[in-house]
Write a protein that holds these residues in place. Structure first.
Motif, mmCIF file in Angstrom:
data_model
loop_
_atom_site.group_PDB
_atom_site.id
_atom_site.type_symbol
_atom_site.label_atom_id
_atom_site.label_comp_id
_atom_site.label_asym_id
_atom_site.label_seq_id
_atom_site.Cartn_x
_atom_site.Cartn_y
_atom_site.Cartn_z
ATOM 1 N N VAL A 63 0.857 -1.181 0.000
ATOM 2 C CA VAL A 63 0.000 0.000 0.000
ATOM 3 C C VAL A 63 0.895 1.234 0.000
ATOM 4 O O VAL A 63 1.842 1.321 0.792
ATOM 5 C CB VAL A 63 -0.947 0.014 1.220
ATOM 6 N N TYR A 64 0.572 2.159 -0.868
ATOM 7 C CA TYR A 64 1.397 3.345 -1.082
ATOM 8 C C TYR A 64 0.527 4.592 -1.122
ATOM 9 O O TYR A 64 -0.666 4.525 -1.380
ATOM 10 C CB TYR A 64 2.153 3.225 -2.407
ATOM 11 N N ILE A 65 1.177 5.720 -0.918
ATOM 12 C CA ILE A 65 0.524 7.019 -1.037
ATOM 13 C C ILE A 65 1.289 7.834 -2.071
ATOM 14 O O ILE A 65 2.518 7.961 -1.988
ATOM 15 C CB ILE A 65 0.485 7.744 0.329
ATOM 16 N N ALA A 66 0.559 8.353 -3.052
ATOM 17 C CA ALA A 66 1.158 9.177 -4.103
ATOM 18 C C ALA A 66 0.680 10.614 -3.912
ATOM 19 O O ALA A 66 -0.501 10.914 -4.093
ATOM 20 C CB ALA A 66 0.762 8.657 -5.480
ATOM 21 N N MET A 67 1.601 11.468 -3.520
ATOM 22 C CA MET A 67 1.289 12.888 -3.316
ATOM 23 C C MET A 67 2.528 13.720 -3.626
ATOM 24 O O MET A 67 3.651 13.250 -3.429
ATOM 25 C CB MET A 67 0.879 13.154 -1.862
ATOM 26 N N ASN A 68 2.313 14.924 -4.080
ATOM 27 C CA ASN A 68 3.399 15.882 -4.289
ATOM 28 C C ASN A 68 4.463 15.363 -5.255
ATOM 29 O O ASN A 68 5.641 15.661 -5.114
ATOM 30 C CB ASN A 68 4.069 16.272 -2.968
ATOM 31 N N GLY A 69 4.062 14.542 -6.227
ATOM 32 C CA GLY A 69 5.002 14.024 -7.211
ATOM 33 C C GLY A 69 5.886 12.905 -6.694
ATOM 34 O O GLY A 69 6.853 12.518 -7.354
ATOM 35 N N LYS A 70 5.562 12.361 -5.527
ATOM 36 C CA LYS A 70 6.344 11.275 -4.949
ATOM 37 C C LYS A 70 5.420 10.143 -4.542
ATOM 38 O O LYS A 70 4.235 10.348 -4.322
ATOM 39 C CB LYS A 70 7.125 11.759 -3.727
ATOM 40 N N VAL A 71 6.009 8.954 -4.414
ATOM 41 C CA VAL A 71 5.262 7.781 -3.966
ATOM 42 C C VAL A 71 5.932 7.277 -2.696
ATOM 43 O O VAL A 71 7.143 7.070 -2.655
ATOM 44 C CB VAL A 71 5.244 6.683 -5.046
ATOM 45 N N TYR A 72 5.134 7.084 -1.660
ATOM 46 C CA TYR A 72 5.636 6.669 -0.353
ATOM 47 C C TYR A 72 4.983 5.365 0.072
ATOM 48 O O TYR A 72 3.787 5.168 -0.186
ATOM 49 C CB TYR A 72 5.269 7.711 0.715
ATOM 50 N N ARG A 73 5.727 4.509 0.736
ATOM 51 C CA ARG A 73 5.091 3.389 1.423
ATOM 52 C C ARG A 73 4.220 3.995 2.519
ATOM 53 O O ARG A 73 4.621 4.964 3.162
ATOM 54 C CB ARG A 73 6.131 2.465 2.052
ATOM 55 N N TRP A 74 3.059 3.423 2.749
ATOM 56 C CA TRP A 74 2.112 4.009 3.701
ATOM 57 C C TRP A 74 2.714 4.184 5.094
ATOM 58 O O TRP A 74 2.380 5.131 5.801
ATOM 59 C CB TRP A 74 0.835 3.167 3.782
ATOM 60 N N ASP A 75 3.606 3.268 5.482
ATOM 61 C CA ASP A 75 4.176 3.314 6.828
ATOM 62 C C ASP A 75 5.490 4.092 6.901
ATOM 63 O O ASP A 75 6.156 4.092 7.919
ATOM 64 C CB ASP A 75 4.363 1.897 7.378
ATOM 65 N N ARG A 76 5.830 4.757 5.805
ATOM 66 C CA ARG A 76 7.064 5.552 5.764
ATOM 67 C C ARG A 76 6.760 7.009 5.411
ATOM 68 O O ARG A 76 7.600 7.710 4.858
ATOM 69 C CB ARG A 76 8.041 4.969 4.738
ATOM 70 N N VAL A 77 5.543 7.458 5.708
ATOM 71 C CA VAL A 77 5.147 8.818 5.374
ATOM 72 C C VAL A 77 4.323 9.412 6.511
ATOM 73 O O VAL A 77 3.656 8.698 7.257
ATOM 74 C CB VAL A 77 4.345 8.842 4.042
ATOM 75 N N LYS A 78 4.413 10.721 6.637
ATOM 76 C CA LYS A 78 3.536 11.436 7.551
ATOM 77 C C LYS A 78 3.122 12.732 6.879
ATOM 78 O O LYS A 78 3.752 13.175 5.907
ATOM 79 C CB LYS A 78 4.218 11.707 8.897
ATOM 80 N N ARG A 79 2.070 13.318 7.400
ATOM 81 C CA ARG A 79 1.595 14.592 6.855
ATOM 82 C C ARG A 79 1.954 15.690 7.839
ATOM 83 O O ARG A 79 1.627 15.611 9.020
ATOM 84 C CB ARG A 79 0.087 14.548 6.645
ATOM 85 N N ASN A 80 2.638 16.693 7.336
ATOM 86 C CA ASN A 80 2.965 17.857 8.137
ATOM 87 C C ASN A 80 1.677 18.674 8.282
ATOM 88 O O ASN A 80 1.162 19.199 7.303
ATOM 89 C CB ASN A 80 4.064 18.676 7.461
ATOM 90 N N ILE A 81 1.174 18.754 9.482
ATOM 91 C CA ILE A 81 -0.110 19.422 9.725
ATOM 92 C C ILE A 81 -0.057 20.901 9.346
ATOM 93 O O ILE A 81 -1.022 21.449 8.819
ATOM 94 C CB ILE A 81 -0.529 19.272 11.209
ATOM 95 N N GLN A 82 1.070 21.555 9.576
ATOM 96 C CA GLN A 82 1.158 22.989 9.285
ATOM 97 C C GLN A 82 1.195 23.289 7.795
ATOM 98 O O GLN A 82 0.561 24.224 7.323
ATOM 99 C CB GLN A 82 2.377 23.597 9.989
ATOM 100 N N THR A 83 1.942 22.493 7.016
ATOM 101 C CA THR A 83 2.065 22.750 5.574
ATOM 102 C C THR A 83 1.098 21.927 4.735
ATOM 103 O O THR A 83 0.843 22.270 3.593
ATOM 104 C CB THR A 83 3.493 22.456 5.096
ATOM 105 N N GLY A 84 0.605 20.837 5.318
ATOM 106 C CA GLY A 84 -0.254 19.934 4.559
ATOM 107 C C GLY A 84 0.504 18.993 3.646
ATOM 108 O O GLY A 84 -0.076 18.109 3.037
#
Length: 89
Positions: A63-84
């Motif tokens: 399972v992966y997350i594709a955002m901001n032109g990058k692809v991350y493993r779901w367990d290797r990513v976090k969302r910066n609450i201040q910048t989104g």
């Protein structure tokens, strides 16, 4: 049934959904969304969907997350609450 899935999702709970889907081990799942909704002319939605479609074709099962032109493993990513923005751990 396909073993390749692209899911569009709201960004606030994307990582939580990815965690739940991580129990599925025989599929490639790429979750994507947009920082600005598709209805806005400067939306990143189509770009992120394009990245997700390309990624689902070449990644191993997981399972992966594709955002901001990058692809991350779901367990290797976090969302910066201040910048989104999503950032790799």
């Amino acid at each position: 049934t396909s073993d390749k899935l692209v899911i569009t999702h709201g960004t606030d709970t994307m990582i939580e959904t990815a965690k739940r889907l991580s129990e599925i081990t025989d599929k490639i799942i790429v979750i994507t969304g947009a920082m600005r909704p598709e209805k806005f002319s400067d939306s990143d939605a189509m770009f992120n969907v394009g990245i997700a479609i390309a990624a689902v074709q070449i990644l191993p099962y997981g399972v992966y997350i594709a955002m901001n032109g990058k692809v991350y493993r779901w367990d290797r990513v976090k969302r910066n609450i201040q910048t989104g923005q999503f950032v790799e751990l």
